[in-house]
Design a protein around this motif. Structure first.
Motif, PDB file in Angstrom:
ATOM      1  N   ASP A  67       0.814  -1.224   0.000  1.00  0.00           N
ATOM      2  CA  ASP A  67       0.000   0.000   0.000  1.00  0.00           C
ATOM      3  C   ASP A  67       0.845   1.271   0.000  1.00  0.00           C
ATOM      4  OD1 ASP A  67      -2.225  -1.803   0.313  1.00  0.00           O
ATOM      5  OD2 ASP A  67      -1.776  -1.869   2.452  1.00  0.00           O
ATOM      6  N   ASN A  68       1.797   1.329  -0.930  1.00  0.00           N
ATOM      7  CA  ASN A  68       2.679   2.499  -1.075  1.00  0.00           C
ATOM      8  C   ASN A  68       3.484   2.800   0.181  1.00  0.00           C
ATOM      9  OD1 ASN A  68       1.944   3.101  -3.810  1.00  0.00           O
ATOM     10  ND2 ASN A  68      -0.015   3.782  -2.989  1.00  0.00           N
ATOM     11  N   GLY A  69       4.096   1.746   0.710  1.00  0.00           N
ATOM     12  CA  GLY A  69       5.074   1.985   1.765  1.00  0.00           C
ATOM     13  C   GLY A  69       4.529   2.015   3.174  1.00  0.00           C
ATOM     14  N   GLN A  70       3.409   1.352   3.422  1.00  0.00           N
ATOM     15  CA  GLN A  70       2.872   1.277   4.788  1.00  0.00           C
ATOM     16  C   GLN A  70       3.599   0.183   5.590  1.00  0.00           C
ATOM     17  OE1 GLN A  70       0.294   3.507   5.821  1.00  0.00           O
ATOM     18  NE2 GLN A  70       1.123   4.305   3.885  1.00  0.00           N
ATOM     19  N   CYS A  71       3.421   0.238   6.918  1.00  0.00           N
ATOM     20  CA  CYS A  71       3.888  -0.844   7.812  1.00  0.00           C
ATOM     21  C   CYS A  71       2.661  -1.526   8.394  1.00  0.00           C
ATOM     22  CB  CYS A  71       4.805  -0.280   8.907  1.00  0.00           C
ATOM     23  SG  CYS A  71       5.334  -1.502  10.129  1.00  0.00           S
ATOM     24  N   VAL A 117       9.614  -4.620   6.097  1.00  0.00           N
ATOM     25  CA  VAL A 117      10.055  -4.058   7.385  1.00  0.00           C
ATOM     26  C   VAL A 117      10.669  -2.667   7.206  1.00  0.00           C
ATOM     27  CG1 VAL A 117      11.730  -4.393   9.266  1.00  0.00           C
ATOM     28  CG2 VAL A 117      10.276  -6.295   8.544  1.00  0.00           C
ATOM     29  N   SER A 118      11.232  -2.396   6.031  1.00  0.00           N
ATOM     30  CA  SER A 118      11.841  -1.074   5.809  1.00  0.00           C
ATOM     31  C   SER A 118      10.793   0.040   5.800  1.00  0.00           C
ATOM     32  CB  SER A 118      12.643  -1.056   4.503  1.00  0.00           C
ATOM     33  OG  SER A 118      11.789  -0.948   3.376  1.00  0.00           O
ATOM     34  N   ASN A 119       9.523  -0.309   5.771  1.00  0.00           N
ATOM     35  CA  ASN A 119       8.459   0.698   5.851  1.00  0.00           C
ATOM     36  C   ASN A 119       8.126   1.082   7.287  1.00  0.00           C
ATOM     37  OD1 ASN A 119       8.209   0.544   3.068  1.00  0.00           O
ATOM     38  ND2 ASN A 119       6.517  -0.923   3.133  1.00  0.00           N
ATOM     39  N   CYS A 120       8.698   0.387   8.244  1.00  0.00           N
ATOM     40  CA  CYS A 120       8.312   0.585   9.645  1.00  0.00           C
ATOM     41  C   CYS A 120       9.286   1.544  10.331  1.00  0.00           C
ATOM     42  CB  CYS A 120       8.312  -0.758  10.377  1.00  0.00           C
ATOM     43  SG  CYS A 120       7.276  -2.008   9.554  1.00  0.00           S
ATOM     44  N   PHE A 157       0.231  -6.922  19.654  1.00  0.00           N
ATOM     45  CA  PHE A 157       1.023  -7.337  20.823  1.00  0.00           C
ATOM     46  C   PHE A 157       1.567  -6.149  21.602  1.00  0.00           C
ATOM     47  CE2 PHE A 157       2.231 -11.315  18.168  1.00  0.00           C
ATOM     48  CZ  PHE A 157       1.090 -11.969  18.571  1.00  0.00           C
ATOM     49  N   ASP A 158       1.627  -4.969  20.961  1.00  0.00           N
ATOM     50  CA  ASP A 158       1.978  -3.760  21.701  1.00  0.00           C
ATOM     51  C   ASP A 158       1.114  -2.621  21.180  1.00  0.00           C
ATOM     52  OD1 ASP A 158       3.200  -2.696  19.404  1.00  0.00           O
ATOM     53  OD2 ASP A 158       5.182  -2.466  20.308  1.00  0.00           O
ATOM     54  N   SER A 159       1.233  -1.442  21.793  1.00  0.00           N
ATOM     55  CA  SER A 159       0.337  -0.337  21.437  1.00  0.00           C
ATOM     56  C   SER A 159       0.764   0.365  20.157  1.00  0.00           C
ATOM     57  CB  SER A 159       0.265   0.664  22.592  1.00  0.00           C
ATOM     58  OG  SER A 159       1.561   1.134  22.913  1.00  0.00           O
ATOM     59  N   THR A 160       1.910  -0.035  19.583  1.00  0.00           N
ATOM     60  CA  THR A 160       2.440   0.620  18.377  1.00  0.00           C
ATOM     61  C   THR A 160       2.823  -0.415  17.316  1.00  0.00           C
ATOM     62  OG1 THR A 160       4.638   0.584  19.397  1.00  0.00           O
ATOM     63  CG2 THR A 160       3.350   2.613  19.668  1.00  0.00           C
ATOM     64  N   PRO A 161       1.848  -1.180  16.793  1.00  0.00           N
ATOM     65  CA  PRO A 161       2.193  -2.261  15.866  1.00  0.00           C
ATOM     66  C   PRO A 161       2.700  -1.774  14.507  1.00  0.00           C
ATOM     67  CG  PRO A 161      -0.181  -2.016  16.037  1.00  0.00           C
ATOM     68  CD  PRO A 161       0.406  -1.132  17.084  1.00  0.00           C
ATOM     69  N   GLU A 162       2.644  -0.491  14.248  1.00  0.00           N
ATOM     70  CA  GLU A 162       3.180   0.010  12.986  1.00  0.00           C
ATOM     71  C   GLU A 162       4.486   0.764  13.199  1.00  0.00           C
ATOM     72  OE1 GLU A 162      -0.142   1.619  10.709  1.00  0.00           O
ATOM     73  OE2 GLU A 162      -1.035  -0.378  10.708  1.00  0.00           O
ATOM     74  N   THR A 163       5.062   0.643  14.389  1.00  0.00           N
ATOM     75  CA  THR A 163       6.358   1.269  14.682  1.00  0.00           C
ATOM     76  C   THR A 163       7.295   0.216  15.265  1.00  0.00           C
ATOM     77  OG1 THR A 163       5.185   3.307  15.219  1.00  0.00           O
ATOM     78  CG2 THR A 163       7.502   3.178  15.872  1.00  0.00           C
ATOM     79  N   PHE A 164       8.492   0.168  14.728  1.00  0.00           N
ATOM     80  CA  PHE A 164       9.505  -0.796  15.174  1.00  0.00           C
ATOM     81  C   PHE A 164      10.238  -0.195  16.374  1.00  0.00           C
ATOM     82  CE2 PHE A 164      13.025  -3.681  15.099  1.00  0.00           C
ATOM     83  CZ  PHE A 164      12.607  -4.799  14.401  1.00  0.00           C
ATOM     84  N   ASP A 165       9.519  -0.127  17.501  1.00  0.00           N
ATOM     85  CA  ASP A 165      10.049   0.541  18.692  1.00  0.00           C
ATOM     86  C   ASP A 165      10.201  -0.470  19.831  1.00  0.00           C
ATOM     87  OD1 ASP A 165       7.461  -0.049  19.363  1.00  0.00           O
ATOM     88  OD2 ASP A 165       6.810   2.034  19.558  1.00  0.00           O
ATOM     89  N   THR A 166      10.499   0.005  21.019  1.00  0.00           N
ATOM     90  CA  THR A 166      10.741  -0.908  22.141  1.00  0.00           C
ATOM     91  C   THR A 166       9.510  -1.073  23.040  1.00  0.00           C
ATOM     92  OG1 THR A 166      11.612   0.674  23.785  1.00  0.00           O
ATOM     93  CG2 THR A 166      13.159  -0.117  22.121  1.00  0.00           C
ATOM     94  N   GLN A 167       8.359  -0.523  22.619  1.00  0.00           N
ATOM     95  CA  GLN A 167       7.155  -0.602  23.466  1.00  0.00           C
ATOM     96  C   GLN A 167       6.768  -2.038  23.818  1.00  0.00           C
ATOM     97  OE1 GLN A 167       6.898   2.838  24.479  1.00  0.00           O
ATOM     98  NE2 GLN A 167       5.166   1.733  25.343  1.00  0.00           N
ATOM     99  N   PRO A 173      12.355   4.804   7.798  1.00  0.00           N
ATOM    100  CA  PRO A 173      12.161   6.065   8.519  1.00  0.00           C
ATOM    101  C   PRO A 173      12.661   5.927   9.954  1.00  0.00           C
ATOM    102  CG  PRO A 173      10.086   5.301   7.526  1.00  0.00           C
ATOM    103  CD  PRO A 173      11.095   4.214   7.328  1.00  0.00           C
ATOM    104  N   ALA A 174      13.208   7.006  10.482  1.00  0.00           N
ATOM    105  CA  ALA A 174      13.734   6.953  11.856  1.00  0.00           C
ATOM    106  C   ALA A 174      12.603   6.966  12.871  1.00  0.00           C
ATOM    107  CB  ALA A 174      14.648   8.147  12.095  1.00  0.00           C
ATOM    108  N   PHE A 175      12.870   6.406  14.034  1.00  0.00           N
ATOM    109  CA  PHE A 175      11.980   6.577  15.186  1.00  0.00           C
ATOM    110  C   PHE A 175      12.718   7.453  16.183  1.00  0.00           C
ATOM    111  CE2 PHE A 175      10.931   5.280  19.565  1.00  0.00           C
ATOM    112  CZ  PHE A 175       9.596   5.642  19.577  1.00  0.00           C
ATOM    113  N   THR A 176      12.153   8.577  16.527  1.00  0.00           N
ATOM    114  CA  THR A 176      12.885   9.529  17.373  1.00  0.00           C
ATOM    115  C   THR A 176      12.308   9.622  18.781  1.00  0.00           C
ATOM    116  OG1 THR A 176      11.516  11.234  16.391  1.00  0.00           O
ATOM    117  CG2 THR A 176      13.740  10.976  15.506  1.00  0.00           C
TER     118      THR A 176
END
Ligand code: HEM
Ligand SMILES: [Ca+2]
Ligand SMILES: [Mn+2]
Length: 337
Positions: free
Chosen positions: A36-40, A116-119, A192-202, A292-295
């Motif tokens: 879908d054009n680069g979604q996660c 995964v590169s979209n996340c 499984f976490d509150s941010t399933p579209e972000t590759f973060d540590t949540q 994309p970075a996660f800041t």
């Protein structure tokens, strides 16, 4: 030293190895028409899960690892209990496989790494090509179940690829971009976490919180109570977060984005070539864009604090985190795609 690049037949791209050239068109096709054009979103999550379910099909009972067997012998492998639901992404990927000239094992691993590169926050995952097509299905029982004990899980990963205890924790970083459709079939898309579209540590924060509720129905095999409405917790993730062998490594990812990306990249590099001789494969990692970075920083969800942590690592206290403002919220499902 300078590396000479070859001009690709498409007249647009160059590559370090001519064998990588055909992946440019596949990349564009997948990004536009599967992701879908680069979604996660869900298709990325399921493509990552598929890399694992194909690759882990190896060990003392046989199986060729990352060889495409899960799709080539779809009728056999998707009938295995632990592969429930995986037929969905296999069937969605099929037309792409048909349109491009690539082996099935290479395709599955490439699609996962690209997705995964979209996340935001993800590492760049490596891409290798040259895996031969599977000639036989993997045996049943190679894919771990959420109701397996930590002993069983560690033994399975050791048998599959000599994965160490910490490497098993690293592999579960994947569950930061994940949801379940069938653990509780009444609430598909529950993350499984509150941010399933972000590759973060949540994921590592939230799995350590005391479970208090079932987001849907009670009594599902492999599910334990979660801390948040709309979030589901696997029994296996609960136990890995609390077992004395894995708890400190699990906690070490809380708010440590650098370690998270570094370790997932390392362990995916090992998983993605299982059953293959990496020296006989061609490295096409250059095809993967910088994600994309996660800041941001890890936080406790609104209404939670360190008092809700079930501290399991004896050596190190839980990191200090801010709490999201406002009243307790519920987590939204991942939309189906
Ligand atoms: C102890 C090991 C593991 C167990 C028991 C496990 C179990 C599960 C289960 C039960 C689901 C939900 C399936 C559904 O109901 O739709 C799931 C989803 C997922 N798993 Fe794992 N998993 C493990 C390791 C891994 C690994 C190593 C990876 C990748 C490297 C991975 C990637 C994913 C992803 C991305 C999803 C989400 C799929 C989606 O959102 O549609 N898992 N896992
Ligand atoms: Ca996440
Ligand atoms: Mn799903």
């Amino acid at each position: 030293a300078l590396t000479r690049r070859v001009a690709c037949p498409d007249g647009v791209n160059t590559a370090t190895n001519a064998a990588c050239c055909s992946l440019f068109a596949l990349r564009d096709d997948l990004q536009q028409n599967l992701f879908d054009n680069g979604q996660c979103g869900e298709d990325v999550h399921e493509s990552l899960r598929l890399t694992f379910h194909d690759a882990i099909g190896i060990g003392s009972n046989g199986g060729g690892g990352a060889d495409g067997s899960i799709a080539i012998f779809e009728d056999i492998e998707t009938a295995f209990h632990a592969n429930a639901g995986i037929d969905e992404i296999i069937n969605e990927q099929k037309p792409f496989l048909a349109r491009h000239n690539i082996t099935v094992g290479d395709f599955i691993q490439f699609a996962g790494a690209l997705g995964v590169s979209n996340c935001p926050g993800a590492p760049r995952l490596p891409v290798f090509i040259g895996r031969p097509n599977a000639v036989a299905p993997a045996p049943d029982k190679t894919v771990p179940e959420p109701f397996d004990s930590v002993d069983t899980i560690l033994a399975r990963f050791a048998d599959a690829g000599n994965f160490s205890t910490v490497e098993v924790v690293w592999l579960l970083i994947s569950h930061t971009i994940a949801a379940a459709d069938l653990v509780d079939p009444t609430i598909p898309g529950t993350p499984f976490d509150s941010t399933p579209e972000t590759f973060d540590t949540q994921f590592f924060v939230e799995t350590q919180l005391k479970g208090t509720l079932f987001p849907g129905t009670a009594g599902n095999q492999g599910e334990v109570e979660s801390p948040l409405q709309g979030e589901i917790r696997l029994q296996s993730d609960f136990e890995l977060a609390r077992d004395s062998r894995t708890a400190c490594e699990w906690q070490s990812f809380v708010n440590n984005q650098r370690k998270l990306t570094n370790r997932f990249q390392a362990v995916f590099t090992k998983m993605t070539v299982l059953g293959n001789d990496v020296n006989s494969l061609i490295d096409c990692s250059e095809l993967i864009p910088e994600p994309p970075a996660f800041t941001g920083s890890a936080t406790f969800p609104a209404g939670f604090s360190v008092n809700d942590v079930e501290q399991a690592c004896e050596a190190t206290p839980f990191p200090t985190l801010a709490t999201d403002p406002g009243p307790v919220t519920s987590v939204a499902p991942v939309p189906p795609s």
